[in-house]
Design a protein around this motif. Sequence first.
Motif, PDB file in Angstrom:
ATOM      1  N   SER A  62     -18.010  -0.514  37.403  1.00 26.85           N
ATOM      2  CA  SER A  62     -17.361  -1.158  36.265  1.00 26.85           C
ATOM      3  C   SER A  62     -18.394  -1.734  35.284  1.00 26.85           C
ATOM      4  CB  SER A  62     -16.416  -2.259  36.736  1.00 26.85           C
ATOM      5  OG  SER A  62     -17.112  -3.240  37.459  1.00 26.85           O
ATOM      6  N   ASP A  63     -19.528  -2.222  35.786  1.00 27.84           N
ATOM      7  CA  ASP A  63     -20.587  -2.717  34.898  1.00 27.84           C
ATOM      8  C   ASP A  63     -21.150  -1.584  34.043  1.00 27.84           C
ATOM      9  OD1 ASP A  63     -20.349  -5.241  36.088  1.00 27.84           O
ATOM     10  OD2 ASP A  63     -21.869  -4.765  37.595  1.00 27.84           O
ATOM     11  N   LEU A  64     -21.347  -0.435  34.669  1.00 29.00           N
ATOM     12  CA  LEU A  64     -21.877   0.710  33.943  1.00 29.00           C
ATOM     13  C   LEU A  64     -20.887   1.206  32.891  1.00 29.00           C
ATOM     14  CD1 LEU A  64     -23.405   2.640  36.970  1.00 29.00           C
ATOM     15  CD2 LEU A  64     -24.586   1.168  35.343  1.00 29.00           C
ATOM     16  N   ILE A  65     -19.612   1.239  33.250  1.00 31.58           N
ATOM     17  CA  ILE A  65     -18.591   1.682  32.298  1.00 31.58           C
ATOM     18  C   ILE A  65     -18.482   0.695  31.138  1.00 31.58           C
ATOM     19  CG2 ILE A  65     -16.122   2.100  31.998  1.00 31.58           C
ATOM     20  CD1 ILE A  65     -16.100   3.261  34.836  1.00 31.58           C
ATOM     21  N   ASP A  66     -18.524  -0.601  31.422  1.00 31.66           N
ATOM     22  CA  ASP A  66     -18.480  -1.611  30.358  1.00 31.66           C
ATOM     23  C   ASP A  66     -19.623  -1.415  29.361  1.00 31.66           C
ATOM     24  OD1 ASP A  66     -16.198  -2.935  31.187  1.00 31.66           O
ATOM     25  OD2 ASP A  66     -17.304  -4.397  32.393  1.00 31.66           O
ATOM     26  N   ARG A  67     -20.810  -1.224  29.885  1.00 30.83           N
ATOM     27  CA  ARG A  67     -21.959  -1.034  29.002  1.00 30.83           C
ATOM     28  C   ARG A  67     -21.801   0.248  28.182  1.00 30.83           C
ATOM     29  NH1 ARG A  67     -28.379  -0.788  30.566  1.00 30.83           N
ATOM     30  NH2 ARG A  67     -29.063  -0.361  28.447  1.00 30.83           N
ATOM     31  N   VAL A  72     -22.136   3.266  23.751  1.00 27.69           N
ATOM     32  CA  VAL A  72     -22.051   4.699  23.463  1.00 27.69           C
ATOM     33  C   VAL A  72     -20.733   5.080  22.795  1.00 27.69           C
ATOM     34  CG1 VAL A  72     -22.105   7.009  24.484  1.00 27.69           C
ATOM     35  CG2 VAL A  72     -23.612   5.232  25.358  1.00 27.69           C
ATOM     36  N   THR A  73     -19.633   4.623  23.358  1.00 26.85           N
ATOM     37  CA  THR A  73     -18.323   5.029  22.865  1.00 26.85           C
ATOM     38  C   THR A  73     -18.100   4.734  21.387  1.00 26.85           C
ATOM     39  OG1 THR A  73     -17.384   4.801  25.071  1.00 26.85           O
ATOM     40  CG2 THR A  73     -15.840   4.794  23.258  1.00 26.85           C
ATOM     41  N   VAL A  85      -9.157   5.800  28.074  1.00 27.25           N
ATOM     42  CA  VAL A  85      -9.410   6.466  29.358  1.00 27.25           C
ATOM     43  C   VAL A  85     -10.298   5.596  30.247  1.00 27.25           C
ATOM     44  CG1 VAL A  85     -10.541   8.455  30.431  1.00 27.25           C
ATOM     45  CG2 VAL A  85      -9.071   8.794  28.447  1.00 27.25           C
ATOM     46  N   LEU A  86     -11.352   5.056  29.674  1.00 27.19           N
ATOM     47  CA  LEU A  86     -12.261   4.223  30.460  1.00 27.19           C
ATOM     48  C   LEU A  86     -11.611   2.918  30.893  1.00 27.19           C
ATOM     49  CD1 LEU A  86     -15.562   4.878  28.505  1.00 27.19           C
ATOM     50  CD2 LEU A  86     -14.891   5.806  30.714  1.00 27.19           C
ATOM     51  N   ALA A  87     -10.737   2.374  30.054  1.00 23.73           N
ATOM     52  CA  ALA A  87     -10.012   1.160  30.441  1.00 23.73           C
ATOM     53  C   ALA A  87      -9.126   1.434  31.649  1.00 23.73           C
ATOM     54  CB  ALA A  87      -9.180   0.645  29.275  1.00 23.73           C
ATOM     55  N   ARG A  88      -8.532   2.608  31.702  1.00 18.81           N
ATOM     56  CA  ARG A  88      -7.702   2.985  32.854  1.00 18.81           C
ATOM     57  C   ARG A  88      -8.548   3.126  34.113  1.00 18.81           C
ATOM     58  NH1 ARG A  88      -5.774   3.229  36.918  1.00 18.81           N
ATOM     59  NH2 ARG A  88      -4.118   4.581  37.694  1.00 18.81           N
ATOM     60  N   ILE A  89      -9.737   3.695  33.974  1.00 22.19           N
ATOM     61  CA  ILE A  89     -10.637   3.839  35.125  1.00 22.19           C
ATOM     62  C   ILE A  89     -11.065   2.462  35.637  1.00 22.19           C
ATOM     63  CG2 ILE A  89     -12.929   4.647  35.829  1.00 22.19           C
ATOM     64  CD1 ILE A  89     -12.505   7.035  33.941  1.00 22.19           C
ATOM     65  N   LEU A  90     -11.258   1.523  34.726  1.00 24.52           N
ATOM     66  CA  LEU A  90     -11.674   0.174  35.135  1.00 24.52           C
ATOM     67  C   LEU A  90     -10.606  -0.538  35.956  1.00 24.52           C
ATOM     68  CD1 LEU A  90     -13.497  -1.077  31.930  1.00 24.52           C
ATOM     69  CD2 LEU A  90     -14.505  -0.600  34.158  1.00 24.52           C
ATOM     70  N   LEU A  91      -9.348  -0.137  35.821  1.00 26.04           N
ATOM     71  CA  LEU A  91      -8.274  -0.754  36.595  1.00 26.04           C
ATOM     72  C   LEU A  91      -8.282  -0.298  38.048  1.00 26.04           C
ATOM     73  CD1 LEU A  91      -5.345  -0.493  34.033  1.00 26.04           C
ATOM     74  CD2 LEU A  91      -6.731  -2.503  34.594  1.00 26.04           C
ATOM     75  N   ASP A  92      -8.952   0.801  38.325  1.00 26.35           N
ATOM     76  CA  ASP A  92      -8.977   1.364  39.670  1.00 26.35           C
ATOM     77  C   ASP A  92      -9.909   0.551  40.570  1.00 26.35           C
ATOM     78  OD1 ASP A  92      -9.500   3.221  41.925  1.00 26.35           O
ATOM     79  OD2 ASP A  92      -8.260   4.526  40.679  1.00 26.35           O
ATOM     80  N   PRO A  93      -9.520   0.274  41.808  1.00 30.64           N
ATOM     81  CA  PRO A  93     -10.395  -0.485  42.720  1.00 30.64           C
ATOM     82  C   PRO A  93     -11.735   0.195  42.981  1.00 30.64           C
ATOM     83  CG  PRO A  93      -8.193  -0.251  43.649  1.00 30.64           C
ATOM     84  CD  PRO A  93      -8.230   0.570  42.399  1.00 30.64           C
ATOM     85  N   PHE A  94     -11.791   1.499  42.809  1.00 26.46           N
ATOM     86  CA  PHE A  94     -13.041   2.232  43.033  1.00 26.46           C
ATOM     87  C   PHE A  94     -14.132   1.780  42.064  1.00 26.46           C
ATOM     88  CE2 PHE A  94     -15.751   6.051  43.045  1.00 26.46           C
ATOM     89  CZ  PHE A  94     -15.942   6.168  44.414  1.00 26.46           C
ATOM     90  N   ALA A  95     -13.745   1.238  40.915  1.00 30.35           N
ATOM     91  CA  ALA A  95     -14.713   0.782  39.919  1.00 30.35           C
ATOM     92  C   ALA A  95     -15.500  -0.434  40.399  1.00 30.35           C
ATOM     93  CB  ALA A  95     -14.000   0.462  38.608  1.00 30.35           C
TER      94      ALA A  95
END
Length: 126
Positions: A62-67, A72-73, A85-95
């Motif tokens: 989740s830290d990497l996706i936030d950055r 970049v985005t 799309v990335l916000a949805r991935i951040l909701l997943d516990p795997f993040a």
Amino acid sequence: MATIRQRGAKWQVQVRRSGAPPLSKSFLKRKDAEAWARDMEVRADRSDLPADTSILKTLRLSDLIDRYCKEVTPQKRGARVEDAVLARILLDPFAEFHSHSWDHPTLPATAIVDWSASRPPPLNDN
């Protein structure tokens, strides 16, 4: 100051500077070891040494996706869609897994299987 010592048939160099990770390398010739040590000390004086990678062990996906979302985005044409799309991935516990556990044996293989099983089924184009 670099430390050069003989270990068996090789020469080992260690360069330690505060604020930088310790560097070490082995050489067959002492002359090569001394040259590498001088080069690393010059780079340390110019603050040109490699970055300390130990910080990577504390990062979560989740830290990497936030950055990525911040740096970049916004520069992309499809930034709004990608943000969603990335916000949805951040909701997943795997993040919340730490990056060092991705290839670590303590990460249970069932966690990945459970995660993939919890994904919604793909849309059919029938």
